[in-house]
Structures are given as structure tokens and as C-alpha cells.
Design a protein around this motif. Structure first.
Motif, PDB file in Angstrom:
ATOM      1  N   LYS A 193       0.427 -21.057  -8.258  1.00  0.00           N
ATOM      2  CA  LYS A 193       1.681 -21.443  -8.908  1.00  0.00           C
ATOM      3  C   LYS A 193       2.810 -20.506  -8.496  1.00  0.00           C
ATOM      4  CE  LYS A 193      -0.585 -23.443 -12.964  1.00  0.00           C
ATOM      5  NZ  LYS A 193      -0.763 -23.351 -14.449  1.00  0.00           N
ATOM      6  N   LEU A 194       2.483 -19.217  -8.439  1.00  0.00           N
ATOM      7  CA  LEU A 194       3.516 -18.248  -8.057  1.00  0.00           C
ATOM      8  C   LEU A 194       3.969 -18.449  -6.611  1.00  0.00           C
ATOM      9  CD1 LEU A 194       2.121 -14.976  -9.703  1.00  0.00           C
ATOM     10  CD2 LEU A 194       4.188 -16.220 -10.344  1.00  0.00           C
ATOM     11  N   ASN A 195       3.007 -18.815  -5.742  1.00  0.00           N
ATOM     12  CA  ASN A 195       3.377 -19.075  -4.341  1.00  0.00           C
ATOM     13  C   ASN A 195       4.315 -20.260  -4.228  1.00  0.00           C
ATOM     14  OD1 ASN A 195       1.888 -16.944  -3.223  1.00  0.00           O
ATOM     15  ND2 ASN A 195      -0.005 -18.159  -3.237  1.00  0.00           N
ATOM     16  N   GLU A 196       3.987 -21.339  -5.012  1.00  0.00           N
ATOM     17  CA  GLU A 196       4.878 -22.503  -4.987  1.00  0.00           C
ATOM     18  C   GLU A 196       6.270 -22.145  -5.483  1.00  0.00           C
ATOM     19  OE1 GLU A 196       2.897 -25.407  -7.287  1.00  0.00           O
ATOM     20  OE2 GLU A 196       1.313 -25.811  -5.794  1.00  0.00           O
ATOM     21  N   ILE A 200       9.834 -22.178  -3.399  1.00  0.00           N
ATOM     22  CA  ILE A 200      11.060 -22.838  -3.866  1.00  0.00           C
ATOM     23  C   ILE A 200      12.213 -21.826  -3.946  1.00  0.00           C
ATOM     24  CG2 ILE A 200      12.081 -24.033  -5.838  1.00  0.00           C
ATOM     25  CD1 ILE A 200       9.241 -25.191  -6.374  1.00  0.00           C
ATOM     26  N   ARG A 201      11.897 -20.648  -4.479  1.00  0.00           N
ATOM     27  CA  ARG A 201      12.952 -19.632  -4.598  1.00  0.00           C
ATOM     28  C   ARG A 201      13.467 -19.190  -3.223  1.00  0.00           C
ATOM     29  NH1 ARG A 201      13.330 -14.293  -4.426  1.00  0.00           N
ATOM     30  NH2 ARG A 201      11.117 -14.055  -3.972  1.00  0.00           N
ATOM     31  N   GLU A 202      12.530 -19.057  -2.255  1.00  0.00           N
ATOM     32  CA  GLU A 202      12.948 -18.666  -0.906  1.00  0.00           C
ATOM     33  C   GLU A 202      13.847 -19.718  -0.267  1.00  0.00           C
ATOM     34  OE1 GLU A 202       9.420 -17.920   1.231  1.00  0.00           O
ATOM     35  OE2 GLU A 202       9.029 -15.953   0.276  1.00  0.00           O
ATOM     36  N   LYS A 203      13.487 -21.013  -0.478  1.00  0.00           N
ATOM     37  CA  LYS A 203      14.334 -22.078   0.066  1.00  0.00           C
ATOM     38  C   LYS A 203      15.732 -22.025  -0.545  1.00  0.00           C
ATOM     39  CE  LYS A 203      10.561 -25.292   1.107  1.00  0.00           C
ATOM     40  NZ  LYS A 203       9.928 -26.601   0.777  1.00  0.00           N
ATOM     41  N   LEU A 204      15.779 -21.849  -1.894  1.00  0.00           N
ATOM     42  CA  LEU A 204      17.083 -21.767  -2.551  1.00  0.00           C
ATOM     43  C   LEU A 204      17.871 -20.556  -2.048  1.00  0.00           C
ATOM     44  CD1 LEU A 204      16.048 -22.671  -6.219  1.00  0.00           C
ATOM     45  CD2 LEU A 204      17.342 -24.099  -4.622  1.00  0.00           C
ATOM     46  N   VAL A 206      17.578 -19.198   0.881  1.00  0.00           N
ATOM     47  CA  VAL A 206      18.028 -19.473   2.257  1.00  0.00           C
ATOM     48  C   VAL A 206      19.274 -20.340   2.244  1.00  0.00           C
ATOM     49  CG1 VAL A 206      17.387 -20.683   4.376  1.00  0.00           C
ATOM     50  CG2 VAL A 206      15.765 -19.136   3.287  1.00  0.00           C
ATOM     51  N   LEU A 207      19.255 -21.399   1.388  1.00  0.00           N
ATOM     52  CA  LEU A 207      20.428 -22.270   1.307  1.00  0.00           C
ATOM     53  C   LEU A 207      21.655 -21.499   0.811  1.00  0.00           C
ATOM     54  CD1 LEU A 207      18.716 -25.454  -0.216  1.00  0.00           C
ATOM     55  CD2 LEU A 207      19.538 -25.155   2.137  1.00  0.00           C
ATOM     56  N   LEU A 208      21.428 -20.674  -0.220  1.00  0.00           N
ATOM     57  CA  LEU A 208      22.541 -19.889  -0.744  1.00  0.00           C
ATOM     58  C   LEU A 208      23.069 -18.903   0.306  1.00  0.00           C
ATOM     59  CD1 LEU A 208      24.265 -19.204  -3.222  1.00  0.00           C
ATOM     60  CD2 LEU A 208      22.508 -17.553  -3.893  1.00  0.00           C
ATOM     61  N   GLU A 209      22.157 -18.331   1.036  1.00  0.00           N
ATOM     62  CA  GLU A 209      22.567 -17.381   2.075  1.00  0.00           C
ATOM     63  C   GLU A 209      23.347 -18.076   3.186  1.00  0.00           C
ATOM     64  OE1 GLU A 209      22.998 -13.681   3.717  1.00  0.00           O
ATOM     65  OE2 GLU A 209      22.075 -14.184   1.790  1.00  0.00           O
TER      66      GLU A 209
END
Length: 359
Positions: A193-196, A200-204, A206-209
Motif C-alpha cells: 500500500k505504501l509503495n502504491e 502516486i505521490r512521486e507522479k504528483l 513530478v507533475l508539480l515539478e
């Protein structure tokens, strides 16, 4: 080993260890060392130098140290005893230059000498041990044996405690492993669950960055455009100023060139006039040189004529008159300009007839 007596112990040593050793002196020396160490309570043996009573010279002896006394012999065989020193609890040991040891006892002070620094340190520590154990009732070696026995017993107890603790740790580890397996399964599910969530957090992020980077790039481009425009305006103004300065410099250069050409023309005219004047002066100098040459020639001719006339006058005129005239002539020396006049006067006098009718 309480169940192992001395006689069988010596028999075992002789049967297993001494068969290969055939040097009786070595066996005897080894037995003597063991006997002195454990029976006679010898702490240390070795060579030292001792300062004499009467003659203050250092003489070498074989010393044997026990907790109560320090005995010295003439040789290593310990057959001829030379003397002894009482080692008591109130004795002191000091060092001295030249690898020397000072032993203070109640009787007197002894000065001993070692061969090097390491030997002196060993004897110093051995003397300190002898002083410490001199007043005890038991021997030094027995005390050391008791200490070693107690240390062995302590190590044995520690080993038993360590074994018991190790067994307890093994049991606890087995229980902990079972619990860890259960926790590992739960942790795996939570980790999934933490990996998922982490993905998701990494994708967000990346988009924010990317969005923030786009904004930064846009601001950078705008700043660069504004800076380029300001630099272009500054360069344009600088170029116009340089053009004006270039025009002024060209005008100044033209004026300087015209002035230089005028000055050059004036100098050329002055040079020509000076050359003409130089030619005129050269011609005048040549004329003056010619006149000077003619004047010199005339003077030479007049002097030659003078000499000829004087010779003739001496021959014709009587001696008295000639002497008077010669005296007058020598008294009055005319200049070069007056010489022609004098010559004319003399020629007129010479042409005057004498009484005889001769000139």
C-alpha cells in the motif's frame, strides 16, 4: 589437579617430554628454574652492576631477587655468594642517569647498574613487586597462583553464565523470529500500500515539478528578453556616441593634417632659402680664398725684391751709409700694406746718381 600427585606427574613429564632432550645441563637448569620459581619464590634473575663499598667502581654480579632479599653471586651457577640486600616494605627504588638504579633500604643505599633501558625497567618493576610482597606471610608465587586460579574460576563462571545467556538469547530469538514472520506478512501488505501511495505521490511531485519548472523557464525567458532589449538600447546609444566621437576625431585629424602640410611647406621654403644662402656664402668664401692667395703671392714677391735690393744696396753704397740705412730699415718694420711704398722710395734712392755718375 588435586587427584594428580607429584611422582606420577614427574613420570609423565619424563616419559613424554624429556625423552627427546638429551642435554642433562639443560634439564638440570630447567628443573632448577622451576624449583627456584615455585619453591624458593624467585621473582627475577639476571646480571647487574653494583657499586663497591671501598672503591667506587661498578662490578658485574649475578643477582637473584626474592620478596625479602636481593642476593648476588660471582657467577651464574650461584655457587659463590658475594652478598645480599634486605628488601623491606619501607624500601624505595629510584632511577639515575646512565641506566642506574638506586635502592634505599633501612641499612644503607645501594647503587646498581643495568645494561640498557629495557633491563632497567624490568628490574625496577621486579623490585617494586618484591617491596610490595616483602611483608606478606605467603610467598609471591603462591599469591600469583591463587590469583590465576581465581581468574580461571572466574572465567569458567563467566563461560557458564555466557552459555546460559546464549541459550536464553537463542530461545528469545526463536520466539522473535516467529513474531517477525507474522509481522513481516503484515509489513509486506502495508509496504505494498505504501509503495502504491509512494508512486502516486512521486507522479504528483513530478507533475508539480514540471509545472514549476515551466513557470521558472517562462520567467527566465522574459527576464532574458528584457535584459537583451536593455543591452541593445545601451549598445545603440554607445554606438551613436562612438560615431560622434569618430567624426570629431576625423575633423581634428584633418585640421592637424592641414596645419602639418602648411608647416611642411614653410619649412621647405626656409630650407631652400637656407640652401641658396649657403651657396652664396660658399662662393664668397671661394672669392676671399683667391684674394688671400694673391695677397700672399704679392707679399712673397715683395720680400724677394726687398732681399735683392738690399743685396745690391750693400754692394754699391758705402759701408757707413749702408749700415745707417740698414739700421733704420730694421728699426722701422712696415706692415704689409706699407711695403710697396717703401720699395718705391728705396728704388728712387737707388736711381739717384752718385758723384761718380753711377747709379
Amino acid at each position: 589437579m588435586g587427584h594428580f600427585r607429584l611422582t606420577p606427574f614427574i613420570a609423565v613429564l619424563e616419559s613424554r617430554c624429556v625423552n627427546e632432550v638429551r642435554d642433562k645441563d639443560a634439564i638440570g637448569e630447567a628443573v632448577t628454574d622451576i624449583y627456584q620459581t615455585f619453591v624458593e619464590d624467585v621473582i627475577k634473575k639476571g646480571y647487574l652492576s653494583r657499586k663497591g663499598y671501598i672503591f667506587p667502581t661498578m662490578k658485574e654480579y649475578w643477582f637473584v631477587l626474592r620478596p625479602s632479599e636481593l642476593v648476588y653471586y660471582k657467577s651464574r651457577q650461584e655457587k659463590e655468594k658475594s652478598g645480599s640486600m634486605n628488601v623491606e616494605a619501607n624500601s624505595k627504588v629510584e632511577t639515575k642517569e646512565g641506566f642506574k638504579i638506586i635502592l634505599h633500604t633501612s641499612e644503607r643505599t645501594f647503587e646498581l647498574g643495568a645494561s640498557n633501558h629495557m633491563t632497567r625497567l624490568q628490574w625496577m618493576s621486579a623490585l617494586q613487586l618484591a617491596i610490595e610482597y616483602s611483608g606478606s606471610g605467603q610467598s609471591y608465587q603462591r599469591i600469583q597462583a591463587c590469583k590465576r586460579r581465581s581468574q580461571r574460576q572466574g572465567r569458567l563462571q563467566e563461560m557458564l553464565r555466557a552459555k546460559a545467556q546464549l541459550q536464553m538469547e537463542r530461545n528469545a530469538r526463536l520466539v522473535a523470529e516467529d513474531q517477525a514472520k507474522e509481522l513481516e506478512a503484515a509489513v509486506k501488505e502495508e509496504s505494498k500500500k505504501l509503495n502504491e501511495l509512494e508512486q502516486i505521490r512521486e507522479k504528483l511531485e513530478v507533475l508539480l515539478e514540471e509545472e514549476t519548472q515551466a513557470k521558472r523557464d517562462e520567467e527566465i525567458v522574459r527576464g532574458l528578453q528584457a535584459r537583451i532589449l536593455t543591452e541593445e538600447w545601451e549598445k545603440r546609444a554607445e554606438l551613436e556616441r562612438l560615431q560622434e566621437e569618430q567624426k570629431l576625431l576625423l575633423e581634428q585629424e584633418k585640421r592637424k593634417r592641414m596645419e602639418f602640410e602648411e608647416q611642411q611647406k614653410e619649412k621647405e621654403t626656409q630650407l631652400r632659402a637656407a640652401q641658396l644662402r649657403l651657396l652664396q656664402l660658399e662662393q664668397e668664401r671661394q672669392l676671399l680664398d683667391e684674394k688671400l692667395k694673391t695677397a700672399h703671392n704679392r707679399i712673397k714677391l715683395s720680400e724677394n725684391e726687398k732681399e735683392v735690393l738690399e743685396a745690391q744696396l750693400i754692394q754699391v753704397v758705402p759701408l757707413r751709409e749702408s749700415s745707417d740705412r740698414v739700421r733704420r730699415a730694421h728699426s722701422f718694420v712696415p706692415s704689409t700694406k706699407e711695403r710697396p711704398v717703401i720699395l718705391e722710395i728705396r728704388s728712387s734712392t737707388l736711381k739717384r746718381p752718385s758723384k761718380d755718375g753711377n747709379c
